[in-house]
Design a protein around this motif. Structure first.
Motif, PDB file in Angstrom:
ATOM      1  N   ILE A   1       0.715  -1.640  -0.221  1.00 25.74           N
ATOM      2  CA  ILE A   1       0.035  -0.048   0.338  1.00 25.74           C
ATOM      3  C   ILE A   1       1.048   1.228   0.051  1.00 25.74           C
ATOM      4  O   ILE A   1       0.617   1.761  -0.899  1.00 25.74           O
ATOM      5  N   ARG A   2       2.003   1.346   0.507  1.00 25.74           N
ATOM      6  CA  ARG A   2       2.379   2.400   0.642  1.00 25.74           C
ATOM      7  C   ARG A   2       3.534   2.760  -0.129  1.00 25.74           C
ATOM      8  O   ARG A   2       3.585   3.897  -0.696  1.00 25.74           O
ATOM      9  N   LYS A   3       4.085   1.510  -0.907  1.00 24.80           N
ATOM     10  CA  LYS A   3       4.651   1.320  -2.311  1.00 24.80           C
ATOM     11  C   LYS A   3       3.649   1.911  -3.503  1.00 24.80           C
ATOM     12  O   LYS A   3       4.262   3.152  -4.784  1.00 24.80           O
ATOM     13  N   ARG A   4       2.039   1.442  -3.217  1.00 29.16           N
ATOM     14  CA  ARG A   4       1.287   2.110  -4.747  1.00 29.16           C
ATOM     15  C   ARG A   4       1.110   3.621  -4.006  1.00 29.16           C
ATOM     16  O   ARG A   4       0.548   4.735  -5.214  1.00 29.16           O
ATOM     17  N   LEU A   5       1.344   4.320  -3.200  1.00 24.96           N
ATOM     18  CA  LEU A   5       0.422   5.496  -2.727  1.00 24.96           C
ATOM     19  C   LEU A   5       2.121   6.355  -3.043  1.00 24.96           C
ATOM     20  O   LEU A   5       1.574   7.347  -3.878  1.00 24.96           O
ATOM     21  N   LYS A   6       3.771   5.792  -3.025  1.00 22.57           N
ATOM     22  CA  LYS A   6       4.634   6.736  -3.421  1.00 22.57           C
ATOM     23  C   LYS A   6       4.537   6.752  -4.815  1.00 22.57           C
ATOM     24  O   LYS A   6       4.761   7.065  -5.099  1.00 22.57           O
ATOM     25  N   ARG A   7       4.048   5.655  -5.889  1.00 26.05           N
ATOM     26  CA  ARG A   7       3.918   5.726  -7.132  1.00 26.05           C
ATOM     27  C   ARG A   7       3.011   6.882  -7.714  1.00 26.05           C
ATOM     28  O   ARG A   7       2.824   7.462  -8.411  1.00 26.05           O
ATOM     29  N   ARG A   8       1.610   6.582  -7.077  1.00 29.30           N
ATOM     30  CA  ARG A   8       0.547   7.730  -7.044  1.00 29.30           C
ATOM     31  C   ARG A   8       1.208   8.936  -7.141  1.00 29.30           C
ATOM     32  O   ARG A   8       1.353  10.326  -8.250  1.00 29.30           O
ATOM     33  N   LYS A   9       1.897   9.348  -6.283  1.00 23.74           N
ATOM     34  CA  LYS A   9       2.740  11.101  -6.249  1.00 23.74           C
ATOM     35  C   LYS A   9       2.952  11.395  -7.151  1.00 23.74           C
ATOM     36  O   LYS A   9       3.811  12.594  -7.516  1.00 23.74           O
TER      37      LYS A   9
END
Length: 283
Positions: free
Chosen positions: A273-281
């Motif tokens: 989840i954290r990795k996905r949120l970083k990609r979105r940013k």
């Protein structure tokens, strides 16, 4: 006319003589008849019923039975030294051939105490009480009871003898019985009587044991000084709190170790989840 009167007189004289003779004859007849003598009572033996044992004759119990007394005592006193008091009681036990059947000790907020239950031969009961009482300034509790069970003992003994006699009669009848039904019924009666005999024997033994040995309960205690009691109580509570915290922490760690698969899944899930949120940013 004169002849007529003579005839009447003659008839009257004849009738009177006949009545007198009849009365005399009746008296002779009555006196000659003898009244039958009273019939003597004839006793007939009842035919013995093989299925019913006649009740045995009542047993004569010897009334010169030694008096049966159950003695019991409860003692409670305060002492300055528990060990010395216990040593004194042990000495009394040895001198009077007694025995300890229960021994417990403990501590509450204000006292240290010890409880003893002792069996002592009844003939040594009074001497044992005197030996224990030496050195005791006063008793908080001193209860001594004596229960007379002589009548109960005589009654049980009499009933037991009667049941045994009845059992012997049934056994004699059993030897003469021929039919199977009679044998089974007699054996059932014997079994019932045997159970009653064993029950009476058990009651008699229990009664004799209580008569032969007296029960004495002794409680003695030592008072703890108030300050010492507070210190001991506070330290005990503090140590209990530390132990409780340690056990709670241990339980928590054990719970976490037992749930390690869920912890790993949670960490992996959080990582993605954290990795996905970083990609979105970045986008």
């Amino acid at each position: 006319m004169r002849h007529l009167l003579l005839l009447v007189v003659f008839i009257l004289v004849l009738s009177g003589c006949s009545k007198t003779g009849a009365s005399a004859d009746e008296n002779v007849i009555i006196s000659s008849v003898k009244m039958p003598a009273k019939a003597e009572s004839v006793s007939y033996d009842r035919q013995a019923d093989p299925m019913q044992a006649p009740p045995p004759p009542p047993q004569k119990v010897d009334q010169q039975v030694e008096q049966k007394i159950i003695k019991e005592a409860t003692l409670k006193f305060e002492t300055d030294n528990l060990e010395n008091s216990f040593a004194q009681i042990q000495k009394a036990i040895a001198n009077n051939k007694a025995r300890i059947i229960n021994d417990s000790e403990g501590k509450d907020f204000a006292t240290l105490f010890r409880n003893l239950t002792i069996k002592v031969p009844s003939q040594n009961f009074d001497r044992f009480i005197n030996d224990v009482s030496k050195g005791v300034s006063y008793f908080e509790v001193k209860n001594i009871s004596a229960q007379d069970v002589t009548e109960q003992y005589i009654d049980l003994t009499s009933r037991l003898k009667t049941k045994k006699k009845l059992e012997e009669r049934y056994l004699e009848i059993l030897k003469k019985a021929n039919k199977v039904s009679e044998i089974l019924e007699i054996e059932e009666q014997i079994s019932t009587i045997r159970e009653e005999i064993e029950s009476k024997e058990g009651q008699l033994k229990y009664l004799e044991s209580r008569v032969s040995e007296s029960t004495i309960t002794i409680e003695f205690y030592k008072t703890i000084p108030e300050k010492e009691g507070v210190k001991i109580s506070y330290g005990s509570k503090l140590w209990s709190a530390i132990e409780s915290g340690f056990y709670t922490l241990s339980d928590l760690l054990l719970s976490l170790l037992s749930a390690w698969p869920f912890v790993i899944l949670f960490v992996v899930f959080a990582y993605f989840i954290r990795k996905r949120l970083k990609r979105r940013k970045k986008e």
